[in-house]
Design a protein around this motif. Structure first.
Motif, PDB file in Angstrom:
ATOM      1  N   THR A   1       0.809  -1.225   0.000  1.00  0.00           N
ATOM      2  CA  THR A   1       0.000   0.000   0.000  1.00  0.00           C
ATOM      3  C   THR A   1       0.840   1.272   0.000  1.00  0.00           C
ATOM      4  OG1 THR A   1      -0.108  -0.160   2.425  1.00  0.00           O
ATOM      5  CG2 THR A   1      -1.944  -1.115   1.160  1.00  0.00           C
ATOM      6  N   GLU A   2       2.142   1.154   0.182  1.00  0.00           N
ATOM      7  CA  GLU A   2       3.014   2.328   0.195  1.00  0.00           C
ATOM      8  C   GLU A   2       3.133   2.886  -1.216  1.00  0.00           C
ATOM      9  OE1 GLU A   2       4.522   5.296   1.064  1.00  0.00           O
ATOM     10  OE2 GLU A   2       4.933   4.102   2.866  1.00  0.00           O
ATOM     11  N   GLU A   3       2.716   4.150  -1.370  1.00  0.00           N
ATOM     12  CA  GLU A   3       2.738   4.783  -2.679  1.00  0.00           C
ATOM     13  C   GLU A   3       3.708   5.944  -2.766  1.00  0.00           C
ATOM     14  OE1 GLU A   3      -1.278   5.894  -3.422  1.00  0.00           O
ATOM     15  OE2 GLU A   3      -1.964   3.835  -3.787  1.00  0.00           O
ATOM     16  N   SER A   4       4.457   6.225  -1.706  1.00  0.00           N
ATOM     17  CA  SER A   4       5.379   7.358  -1.704  1.00  0.00           C
ATOM     18  C   SER A   4       6.499   7.139  -2.708  1.00  0.00           C
ATOM     19  CB  SER A   4       5.967   7.565  -0.309  1.00  0.00           C
ATOM     20  OG  SER A   4       4.973   7.862   0.634  1.00  0.00           O
ATOM     21  N   THR A   5       6.910   8.209  -3.328  1.00  0.00           N
ATOM     22  CA  THR A   5       8.067   8.177  -4.218  1.00  0.00           C
ATOM     23  C   THR A   5       9.224   8.999  -3.663  1.00  0.00           C
ATOM     24  OG1 THR A   5       7.198  10.062  -5.475  1.00  0.00           O
ATOM     25  CG2 THR A   5       6.625   7.854  -6.253  1.00  0.00           C
ATOM     26  N   SER A   6       8.983   9.658  -2.510  1.00  0.00           N
ATOM     27  CA  SER A   6      10.030  10.444  -1.854  1.00  0.00           C
ATOM     28  C   SER A   6      10.084  10.041  -0.387  1.00  0.00           C
ATOM     29  CB  SER A   6       9.738  11.940  -1.985  1.00  0.00           C
ATOM     30  OG  SER A   6      10.749  12.710  -1.352  1.00  0.00           O
ATOM     31  N   PHE A   7      11.305   9.842   0.125  1.00  0.00           N
ATOM     32  CA  PHE A   7      11.487   9.384   1.492  1.00  0.00           C
ATOM     33  C   PHE A   7      12.593  10.179   2.171  1.00  0.00           C
ATOM     34  CE2 PHE A   7       9.627   5.750  -0.628  1.00  0.00           C
ATOM     35  CZ  PHE A   7       8.765   5.213   0.324  1.00  0.00           C
ATOM     36  N   SER A   8      12.524  10.180   3.495  1.00  0.00           N
ATOM     37  CA  SER A   8      13.660  10.604   4.300  1.00  0.00           C
ATOM     38  C   SER A   8      14.451   9.350   4.648  1.00  0.00           C
ATOM     39  CB  SER A   8      13.185  11.299   5.582  1.00  0.00           C
ATOM     40  OG  SER A   8      14.268  11.500   6.465  1.00  0.00           O
ATOM     41  N   LEU A   9      15.715   9.341   4.304  1.00  0.00           N
ATOM     42  CA  LEU A   9      16.601   8.227   4.607  1.00  0.00           C
ATOM     43  C   LEU A   9      17.472   8.627   5.788  1.00  0.00           C
ATOM     44  CD1 LEU A   9      17.772   5.441   3.927  1.00  0.00           C
ATOM     45  CD2 LEU A   9      19.289   6.562   2.288  1.00  0.00           C
TER      46      LEU A   9
ATOM     47  N   ASP B   1      14.320  11.165  -3.615  1.00  0.00           N
ATOM     48  CA  ASP B   1      13.302  10.410  -4.339  1.00  0.00           C
ATOM     49  C   ASP B   1      13.840   9.031  -4.688  1.00  0.00           C
ATOM     50  OD1 ASP B   1      11.691  12.658  -4.275  1.00  0.00           O
ATOM     51  OD2 ASP B   1      12.374  13.375  -6.247  1.00  0.00           O
ATOM     52  N   VAL B   2      12.928   8.063  -4.785  1.00  0.00           N
ATOM     53  CA  VAL B   2      13.343   6.753  -5.285  1.00  0.00           C
ATOM     54  C   VAL B   2      13.610   6.895  -6.778  1.00  0.00           C
ATOM     55  CG1 VAL B   2      12.102   5.453  -3.531  1.00  0.00           C
ATOM     56  CG2 VAL B   2      10.942   6.068  -5.642  1.00  0.00           C
ATOM     57  N   GLN B   3      14.533   6.098  -7.276  1.00  0.00           N
ATOM     58  CA  GLN B   3      14.928   6.197  -8.677  1.00  0.00           C
ATOM     59  C   GLN B   3      13.993   5.392  -9.567  1.00  0.00           C
ATOM     60  OE1 GLN B   3      18.976   4.855  -7.542  1.00  0.00           O
ATOM     61  NE2 GLN B   3      19.699   6.486  -8.894  1.00  0.00           N
ATOM     62  N   LYS B   4      13.748   5.910 -10.740  1.00  0.00           N
ATOM     63  CA  LYS B   4      12.969   5.186 -11.729  1.00  0.00           C
ATOM     64  C   LYS B   4      13.900   4.300 -12.547  1.00  0.00           C
ATOM     65  CE  LYS B   4       9.444   8.793 -12.176  1.00  0.00           C
ATOM     66  NZ  LYS B   4       8.747   9.722 -13.101  1.00  0.00           N
ATOM     67  N   GLU B   5      13.387   3.134 -12.918  1.00  0.00           N
ATOM     68  CA  GLU B   5      14.194   2.241 -13.738  1.00  0.00           C
ATOM     69  C   GLU B   5      14.356   2.804 -15.144  1.00  0.00           C
ATOM     70  OE1 GLU B   5      15.896  -0.090 -12.725  1.00  0.00           O
ATOM     71  OE2 GLU B   5      15.029  -0.505 -10.752  1.00  0.00           O
ATOM     72  N   GLU B   6      15.478   2.481 -15.744  1.00  0.00           N
ATOM     73  CA  GLU B   6      15.760   2.963 -17.084  1.00  0.00           C
ATOM     74  C   GLU B   6      14.748   2.392 -18.078  1.00  0.00           C
ATOM     75  OE1 GLU B   6      17.751   1.543 -15.052  1.00  0.00           O
ATOM     76  OE2 GLU B   6      19.447   2.858 -14.635  1.00  0.00           O
ATOM     77  N   ALA B   7      14.358   3.210 -19.035  1.00  0.00           N
ATOM     78  CA  ALA B   7      13.371   2.772 -20.022  1.00  0.00           C
ATOM     79  C   ALA B   7      13.970   1.797 -21.024  1.00  0.00           C
ATOM     80  CB  ALA B   7      12.784   3.977 -20.754  1.00  0.00           C
ATOM     81  N   ASP B   8      15.287   1.881 -21.229  1.00  0.00           N
ATOM     82  CA  ASP B   8      15.894   0.998 -22.223  1.00  0.00           C
ATOM     83  C   ASP B   8      16.309  -0.314 -21.550  1.00  0.00           C
ATOM     84  OD1 ASP B   8      18.108   1.647 -20.750  1.00  0.00           O
ATOM     85  OD2 ASP B   8      18.959   3.007 -22.246  1.00  0.00           O
ATOM     86  N   SER B   9      17.133  -1.084 -22.220  1.00  0.00           N
ATOM     87  CA  SER B   9      17.524  -2.400 -21.724  1.00  0.00           C
ATOM     88  C   SER B   9      18.670  -2.350 -20.728  1.00  0.00           C
ATOM     89  CB  SER B   9      17.922  -3.301 -22.916  1.00  0.00           C
ATOM     90  OG  SER B   9      18.992  -2.708 -23.637  1.00  0.00           O
ATOM     91  N   THR B  10      19.199  -1.142 -20.441  1.00  0.00           N
ATOM     92  CA  THR B  10      20.313  -1.014 -19.504  1.00  0.00           C
ATOM     93  C   THR B  10      19.795  -0.893 -18.077  1.00  0.00           C
ATOM     94  OG1 THR B  10      21.689   0.068 -21.170  1.00  0.00           O
ATOM     95  CG2 THR B  10      22.336   0.340 -18.864  1.00  0.00           C
ATOM     96  N   ILE B  11      20.406  -1.649 -17.181  1.00  0.00           N
ATOM     97  CA  ILE B  11      20.018  -1.644 -15.771  1.00  0.00           C
ATOM     98  C   ILE B  11      21.229  -1.226 -14.946  1.00  0.00           C
ATOM     99  CG2 ILE B  11      19.284  -3.059 -13.819  1.00  0.00           C
ATOM    100  CD1 ILE B  11      17.793  -4.818 -15.755  1.00  0.00           C
ATOM    101  N   SER B  12      21.013  -0.267 -14.025  1.00  0.00           N
ATOM    102  CA  SER B  12      22.085   0.168 -13.132  1.00  0.00           C
ATOM    103  C   SER B  12      22.080  -0.715 -11.900  1.00  0.00           C
ATOM    104  CB  SER B  12      21.878   1.632 -12.735  1.00  0.00           C
ATOM    105  OG  SER B  12      22.869   2.032 -11.814  1.00  0.00           O
ATOM    106  N   LEU B  13      23.214  -1.310 -11.639  1.00  0.00           N
ATOM    107  CA  LEU B  13      23.406  -2.178 -10.471  1.00  0.00           C
ATOM    108  C   LEU B  13      24.774  -1.798  -9.905  1.00  0.00           C
ATOM    109  CD1 LEU B  13      21.694  -4.582  -9.298  1.00  0.00           C
ATOM    110  CD2 LEU B  13      23.366  -6.082 -10.334  1.00  0.00           C
ATOM    111  N   TYR B  14      24.826  -0.623  -9.276  1.00  0.00           N
ATOM    112  CA  TYR B  14      26.102  -0.016  -8.933  1.00  0.00           C
ATOM    113  C   TYR B  14      27.027  -1.011  -8.232  1.00  0.00           C
ATOM    114  CZ  TYR B  14      29.529   3.402  -7.522  1.00  0.00           C
ATOM    115  OH  TYR B  14      30.703   4.095  -7.386  1.00  0.00           O
ATOM    116  N   PRO B  15      28.313  -1.112  -8.718  1.00  0.00           N
ATOM    117  CA  PRO B  15      29.016  -0.272  -9.703  1.00  0.00           C
ATOM    118  C   PRO B  15      28.933  -0.801 -11.136  1.00  0.00           C
ATOM    119  CG  PRO B  15      30.579  -1.705  -8.648  1.00  0.00           C
ATOM    120  CD  PRO B  15      29.237  -2.028  -8.043  1.00  0.00           C
TER     121      PRO B  15
END
Length: 570
Positions: free
Chosen positions: A413-421, A442-456
């Motif tokens: 049910t959590e719909e927030s897109t911005s949080f205090s960390l 803010d929480v990050q949105k996933e990339e629209a293309d096929s590239t996924i960030s999984l730092y590093p």
């Protein structure tokens, strides 16, 4: 002898402090001026010994009232001086006199330039004590008949605390705003204090209000924090606090330190004030258990809820600014939040948030990996506790960065897109936590293309296909054919503690018919290019098509394996 004050409170000083309201950290833009108590007036008890009232209190008991007084003596002479034989009496406005009993620990003599405190207490089976107007030292010659009483010294009591709850306990106290700096009236100390954080925390034994106070020494010499405590009050009840630090807290000239108070409270209680009380120990003569006497000195307004507005706005990837006094993060260690994602996981009844921190050793020698805790707080103040990855390197080598991940279980049910960390210290006020940094992001949105960030790492899925194989027992096993591009950031260490990828094959009925874990380290690590992954850990006697491949990031934490859905391939 002319009465002259021998001890004056310090003049006001400017104190820069970190202010925290509602349990969330902010850094004050301006300094605050402490409220300094009025000078304590002292009187001549003997030609060399001066006396001043440190505290006087009338507090209710189950059957009556407790009267308590602490008197501070100072020997201004050049030789040891004996405290004259006396009784301590208090007189009310109606002329009633009460004789208090001395503590067995009271000094009988003072060395030259020595300060000593005499503690007195008695209980009376009456709740109608009235207003205390004066206390006096009276010498009683019991060997004379009739006995001869001589008043050695009478002092007016301008500040008496009448304990209780609600407005009764606050009537004789100065009321301060939250975050306002102060000195403690009547206490022989030049230290100043500022309340900087309060948080409500749950324990196995109940709910606890944890108050953090910044103590500062503006003087020229070393000082030890005197005995005092902080209580909490609602309109109907008081809740007694206890200092978390067991050992004495000593501050050098110009030094600042935090002290912490834990106040057990009831569930659902609404608190209105904090009370600062000086404490003294009364030891009965002839043996017996010591009694702690507490006298209210100041009242502090309970901070209003601020939600997450006090957290500093933060940009992903920037170094985090920590509380300057924290010992959790070494000054040479730079910490940055590199990722914050929130995902719903198919087949699970909750969402998962994952935060990744980059820890960089900017010094020339190895440093210990900081062990902070973390929480996510939404705009309504709902808090989700973070779970740190299980295995973390213990030391950071110079010039290199390391990645530490935290996961958070969040309801669907959590719909927030911005949080205090919030980043927390679990040692300073153990077993409770205190805030060392708070970020609004803010929480990050996933990339629209096929590239996924999984730092590093940056992963690009060029192609993913699934093939089946029939066994001799007429069952089916599955294999993944991957075509990946993997790019890794420089000078970021990835070891076997780093998170892994999990591939799941889901049939058209929603069943997981095959899965495979893949790591970024080791002999069979993921590489750029084409590769084959064998998912033989699950077999089925049914063939179902088409398939869906769910790609997860998995992190091993103290609470089990945390999954973050990265990609759904159909």
């Amino acid at each position: 002898m002319k009465n002259k004050p021998w001890k004056y409170s310090l003049t006001a000083i400017m104190l820069g402090a970190m202010i925290v309201q509602g349990g969330t950290a902010v850094w004050a833009a301006d300094s605050t001026t402490p409220v300094v108590s009025a000078p304590t007036v002292n009187y001549g008890l003997t030609p060399d010994i001066r006396a001043a009232i440190k505290s006087a209190a009338v507090t209710p008991t189950a059957s009556g009232s407790q009267l308590a007084v602490t008197v501070r003596l100072y020997n201004g002479g050049a030789v040891q001086n004996r405290v004259p034989e006396h009784e301590l009496r208090v007189q009310t406005a109606s002329g009633v006199s009460y004789t208090l009993k001395p503590s067995a620990s009271n000094k009988e003599a003072l060395q030259p330039k020595e300060i000593g405190e005499l503690v007195y207490m008695t209980t009376v089976d009456s709740k109608e004590i009235g207003q205390i107007e004066q206390l006096s030292f009276v010498n009683v010659d019991i060997y004379s008949y009739p006995k001869v009483e001589t008043t050695l010294l009478a002092m007016p009591t301008k500040s008496v605390w009448y304990g209780g709850t609600g407005n009764t306990a606050l009537q004789s106290l100065e009321n301060l705003a939250w975050g306002q700096a102060f000195t403690i009236p009547g206490v022989n100390s030049g230290l100043t204090y500022s309340p900087v954080e309060v948080s409500m925390q749950n324990t196995a034994s109940g709910r606890v209000a944890v108050v953090t106070v910044l103590a500062s020494n503006p003087g020229a010499g070393r000082e030890t924090v005197p005995a005092f405590r902080i209580d909490a009050q609602s309109e109907q009840k008081s809740y007694e606090g206890k200092r978390s630090e067991v050992d004495p807290v000593t501050l050098e000239a110009g030094e600042k330190k935090y002290i912490h108070f834990a106040i057990p409270v009831e569930n659902g209680v609404t608190l209105s004030n904090l009370l600062v009380l000086s404490t003294d120990s009364f030891v009965p003569k002839g043996g017996g258990q010591a009694t702690m006497l507490a006298t209210g000195k100041l009242a502090i307004a309970w901070p209003k809820e601020q939600g997450n507005s006090a957290a500093a706005p933060y940009t992903i990837g920037q170094p985090i600014t920590f509380d300057a006094l924290t010992k959790v993060v070494d000054k040479s260690t730079e910490v940055s939040l590199m990722e914050l994602h929130l995902h719903e996981n198919p087949g699970e009844g909750y969402q998962t948030a994952v935060a990744k921190f980059k820890l960089t050793n900017t010094s020339t020698t190895p440093t210990a990996t900081p062990a902070f805790l973390s929480e996510l707080v939404n705009a309504q103040g709902v808090t989700y506790q973070g779970s740190r990855q299980t295995n973390v390197t213990t030391m950071l080598n110079p010039g290199l960065s390391y990645v530490v991940s935290y996961s958070y279980i969040v309801p669907q049910t959590e719909e927030s897109t911005s949080f205090s960390l919030k980043l927390l210290d679990s040692v300073a006020a153990a077993p409770f936590t205190t805030t060392i940094a708070a970020l609004q992001t803010d929480v990050q949105k996933e990339e629209a293309d096929s590239t996924i960030s999984l730092y590093p790492f940056d992963l690009t899925f060029n192609d993913v296909t699934v093939s089946t194989q029939t066994t001799a027992q007429l069952t089916y096993t599955y294999k993944f054919r991957l075509d990946l591009d993997i790019k890794q950031k420089e000078n970021v260490v990835v070891d076997n503690n780093f998170s892994k990828l999990k591939f799941e094959i889901v049939d058209n009925a929603g069943r997981v018919v095959g899965s495979k874990d893949a790591s970024f380290t080791g002999v069979n690590k993921l590489i750029s290019g084409k590769q084959l992954l064998d998912a033989t850990n699950i077999t089925t006697d049914q063939f179902s098509y088409p398939f869906t491949v769910n790609v997860y990031e998995t992190i091993e934490t103290q609470n089990g394996t945390a999954k973050r859905l990265l990609k759904v391939i159909k």
